[in-house]
Design a protein around this motif. Structure first.
Motif, short mmCIF file in Angstrom:
data_model
loop_
_atom_site.label_atom_id
_atom_site.label_comp_id
_atom_site.label_asym_id
_atom_site.label_seq_id
_atom_site.Cartn_x
_atom_site.Cartn_y
_atom_site.Cartn_z
N GLN A 1 0.82 -1.20 0.00
CA GLN A 1 0.00 0.00 0.00
C GLN A 1 0.87 1.27 0.00
OE1 GLN A 1 -3.68 -0.16 2.50
NE2 GLN A 1 -2.82 -2.09 3.22
N ILE A 2 1.98 1.21 0.74
CA ILE A 2 2.89 2.36 0.75
C ILE A 2 3.50 2.57 -0.63
CG2 ILE A 2 5.08 3.20 1.67
CD1 ILE A 2 4.33 1.82 4.33
N ILE A 3 3.95 1.49 -1.25
CA ILE A 3 4.53 1.61 -2.60
C ILE A 3 3.48 2.14 -3.57
CG2 ILE A 3 5.47 0.30 -4.54
CD1 ILE A 3 6.74 -1.60 -2.48
N ASN A 4 2.29 1.60 -3.51
CA ASN A 4 1.21 2.06 -4.38
C ASN A 4 0.85 3.50 -4.09
OD1 ASN A 4 -1.00 2.20 -6.11
ND2 ASN A 4 -1.93 0.31 -5.37
N GLY A 5 0.83 3.86 -2.79
CA GLY A 5 0.51 5.23 -2.42
C GLY A 5 1.52 6.24 -2.95
N LEU A 6 2.78 5.85 -2.98
CA LEU A 6 3.82 6.76 -3.46
C LEU A 6 3.76 6.96 -4.97
CD1 LEU A 6 6.87 5.57 -1.32
CD2 LEU A 6 5.69 7.78 -1.15
N PHE A 7 3.50 5.88 -5.69
CA PHE A 7 3.61 5.94 -7.14
C PHE A 7 2.28 5.87 -7.89
CE2 PHE A 7 7.62 4.03 -5.58
CZ PHE A 7 8.51 4.98 -6.04
N GLY A 8 1.22 5.43 -7.21
CA GLY A 8 -0.06 5.25 -7.89
C GLY A 8 -0.61 6.54 -8.47
N GLY A 9 -0.63 7.61 -7.68
CA GLY A 9 -1.15 8.89 -8.15
C GLY A 9 -0.39 9.42 -9.35
N PRO A 10 0.94 9.51 -9.29
CA PRO A 10 1.69 9.95 -10.47
C PRO A 10 1.49 9.07 -11.69
CG PRO A 10 3.06 10.11 -8.51
CD PRO A 10 1.81 9.41 -8.09
N VAL A 11 1.36 7.75 -11.50
CA VAL A 11 1.12 6.87 -12.64
C VAL A 11 -0.23 7.17 -13.28
CG1 VAL A 11 0.64 4.48 -13.30
CG2 VAL A 11 2.59 4.98 -11.84
N VAL A 12 -1.26 7.34 -12.45
CA VAL A 12 -2.59 7.67 -12.99
C VAL A 12 -2.55 9.00 -13.74
CG1 VAL A 12 -4.95 8.30 -12.37
CG2 VAL A 12 -3.86 6.34 -11.28
N SER A 13 -1.85 9.96 -13.16
CA SER A 13 -1.81 11.30 -13.75
C SER A 13 -0.96 11.37 -15.01
CB SER A 13 -1.30 12.31 -12.72
OG SER A 13 -1.30 13.62 -13.24
N ASN A 14 0.25 10.80 -14.96
CA ASN A 14 1.22 10.98 -16.04
C ASN A 14 1.22 9.87 -17.08
OD1 ASN A 14 2.24 13.36 -14.77
ND2 ASN A 14 3.43 12.08 -13.37
N LYS B 1 -4.86 10.74 -16.12
CA LYS B 1 -5.86 10.92 -15.07
C LYS B 1 -7.11 10.06 -15.26
CE LYS B 1 -4.44 15.55 -13.61
NZ LYS B 1 -4.89 16.92 -13.24
N GLN B 2 -7.00 9.03 -16.08
CA GLN B 2 -8.10 8.07 -16.26
C GLN B 2 -7.86 6.90 -15.30
OE1 GLN B 2 -10.83 8.76 -18.30
NE2 GLN B 2 -9.74 10.72 -18.35
N ALA B 3 -8.44 7.03 -14.12
CA ALA B 3 -8.13 6.08 -13.05
C ALA B 3 -8.59 4.67 -13.35
CB ALA B 3 -8.77 6.57 -11.73
N ILE B 4 -9.53 4.48 -14.27
CA ILE B 4 -10.02 3.15 -14.58
C ILE B 4 -8.90 2.25 -15.11
CG2 ILE B 4 -10.69 3.72 -16.94
CD1 ILE B 4 -12.57 1.37 -14.50
N ASP B 5 -7.93 2.85 -15.81
CA ASP B 5 -6.81 2.06 -16.34
C ASP B 5 -5.97 1.48 -15.19
OD1 ASP B 5 -7.56 2.66 -18.95
OD2 ASP B 5 -6.37 4.49 -18.98
N TYR B 6 -5.86 2.23 -14.12
CA TYR B 6 -5.08 1.75 -12.98
C TYR B 6 -5.85 0.69 -12.21
CZ TYR B 6 -1.32 2.13 -9.54
OH TYR B 6 -0.23 1.88 -8.73
N ILE B 7 -7.19 0.77 -12.25
CA ILE B 7 -8.01 -0.29 -11.66
C ILE B 7 -7.71 -1.62 -12.35
CG2 ILE B 7 -10.36 -1.14 -11.33
CD1 ILE B 7 -9.78 1.15 -9.48
#
Length: 459
Positions: free
Chosen positions: A399-412, A416-422
């Motif tokens: 969760q920490i790893i995802n928390g650090l990198f998940g937002g930037p991955v979704v954005s960049n 910002k299409q969060a469904i792809d990260y789902i």
């Protein structure tokens, strides 16, 4: 004198000692379904959400091993684990009241609303962890090992019921006429009142367990373990010693937990944004419109659905595990969960998203029960609390790893299409199923090896 065997507990006693988990999960369900929405209402951008959600795993990483160690090595007139239930419940109830009211508190103290919300979220998460770890350890304390699966399955059933209630509360209050829309920078009344109800029910559930459950005394534990000659250590530094001696089976289960909880964290953080953009057609910058809050209500309903599906699956875990084995049951559940997450991309009609929740319900039921049922086979009684806390590392680190990198991955990466990260989360759950089948060995397959692992951590 031969070692005394723990007596089997009746289903009623197992339910009584796990009832507090219903209240804890109600609070957890409210948080999971509404934290991203609250933070977005208070001004958080989609790429920042996973950073704010880091509060939960970081507090778990610190709190659970310490609480487990303390529970293993202390005793009070109230019991061994119950004092931590009570302390955690009271603090969590306070956090539930304060979190959705961060904007109002801001006006009183001239502080930043988003910062206060994160502080209150941290308080709530720390409190949940104080209460949650002792409940896991209590199953290991009170039940003989062969009742482990049913013990954790009962917890899963109660967790599911609590999460359903918590997840559906905002939508139910909206249907009763309470507004789900608030001025910019504030949280809607239906969310605020839901948190109040959750706080009250949490305290009631915890008090029920405290009043109906008698823990074994230190003398009784000594009778159950009189073939173990080591002294009980009470130094916090022993946590590191215990960590260095974790059994091989626990490490393999940890790898499975990594992929499972990476996927769950993805779902909890990004579902509201995924629904708002992919299913409702909103701009990623829209975080205050009625349509966005409708997406937030839908998130809570969907989370309630997978918890609702988890209840019947929890009843089935024990017979399925007896039929095909614990590891096969868990692998099958993770397979269904991964397919459920991925299917959210392809199911465009929001009225049909309940189909995705079926697989997630199976996965959630198994994640809450089967790894722990397999874990208690390889850890000694005197280390139950600390090893349950250490096992939490394999939950919070992904969760920490995802928390650090998940937002930037979704954005960049995903615009910002969060469904792809789902979908990425779904793939991770499929990997967890594969790891389970390849690396985990059941007690039936290697009973001598499992017994050797237990002896190795008896020091």
């Amino acid at each position: 004198m031969a070692k005394k065997i723990k007596p089997e507990l009746s289903l009623t006693r197992i339910i009584n000692m796990s009832m507090g988990f219903l209240g804890i999960q109600m609070a957890f369900g409210l948080q999971n379904g509404n934290a991203s929405r609250i933070l977005a209402n208070l001004g958080a951008d989609v790429h920042e959400l996973s950073w704010f959600w880091l509060v939960a795993p970081v507090t778990g990483l610190i709190v659970q091993p310490i609480i487990g160690h303390m529970g293993d090595n202390t005793w009070s007139p109230l019991g061994r684990r119950k004092p931590y239930f009570l302390i955690g419940a009271v603090l969590c109830a306070v956090g539930l009241v304060l979190l959705p009211n961060a904007a109002s508190v801001t006006q009183m103290f001239a502080a930043n609303a988003l910062l206060l919300a994160v502080i209150f979220l941290a308080m709530m998460d720390a409190s949940v962890n104080i209460a949650m770890e002792p409940f896991r350890a209590l199953v290991g304390d009170m039940l003989p090992k062969h009742q482990g699966t049913i013990g954790f399955s009962v917890q899963t059933i109660l967790i599911g019921i609590g999460a359903v209630v918590g997840s559906y509360l905002p939508d139910c209050l909206t249907r009763l006429g309470i507004s789900n829309v608030a001025p910019k920078g504030f949280v809607a009344d239906n969310v605020i009142y839901s948190f109040y109800v959750g706080a009250a029910l949490l305290l009631i559930a915890i008090l029920y367990t405290i009043m109906t459950t008698r823990e074994y005394s230190p003398q009784e534990f000594a009778e159950f373990e009189n073939d173990e000659k080591e002294e009980v250590h009470s130094k916090f530094s022993d946590i590191f010693r215990d960590f260095a001696a974790i059994p091989a089976q626990m490490k393999k289960l940890g790898a499975v937990q990594f992929f499972s909880w990476f996927a769950l964290f993805t779902m909890w953080v990004f579902t509201t944004s995924a629904l708002a953009t992919h299913h409702f057609g909103l701009s990623p910058e829209d975080t205050n419109s009625k349509a966005f809050n409708d997406a937030g209500d839908l998130t809570g309903k969907l989370f309630g659905m997978y918890n609702l599906w988890a209840v019947p699956f929890a009843f089935l875990l024990t017979p399925i595990a007896k039929w095909i084995g614990k590891k096969q049951t868990h692998a099958l559940a993770l397979l269904c969960g991964g397919l459920g997450l991925i299917s959210m991309y392809f199911i465009k009609n929001v009225d049909h998203l309940w189909i995705s929740m079926i697989g997630l319900g199976f996965a959630w039921a198994s994640i809450l029960a089967m790894p722990y049922a397999m874990l208690i086979e390889v850890i000694p009684q005197k280390k139950m609390g600390v090893y349950m806390g250490i096992f939490n590392f394999f939950i919070v680190i992904p969760q920490i790893i995802n928390g650090l990198f998940g937002g930037p991955v979704v954005s960049n990466v995903f615009g910002k299409q969060a469904i792809d990260y789902i979908v990425v989360g779904g793939v991770c759950m499929l990997i967890g199923a594969l790891v389970t089948m390849i690396f985990i060995k059941s007690e039936e397959e290697t009973p001598k090896e499992i017994e050797q692992e237990i002896q190795q951590v008896h020091f």
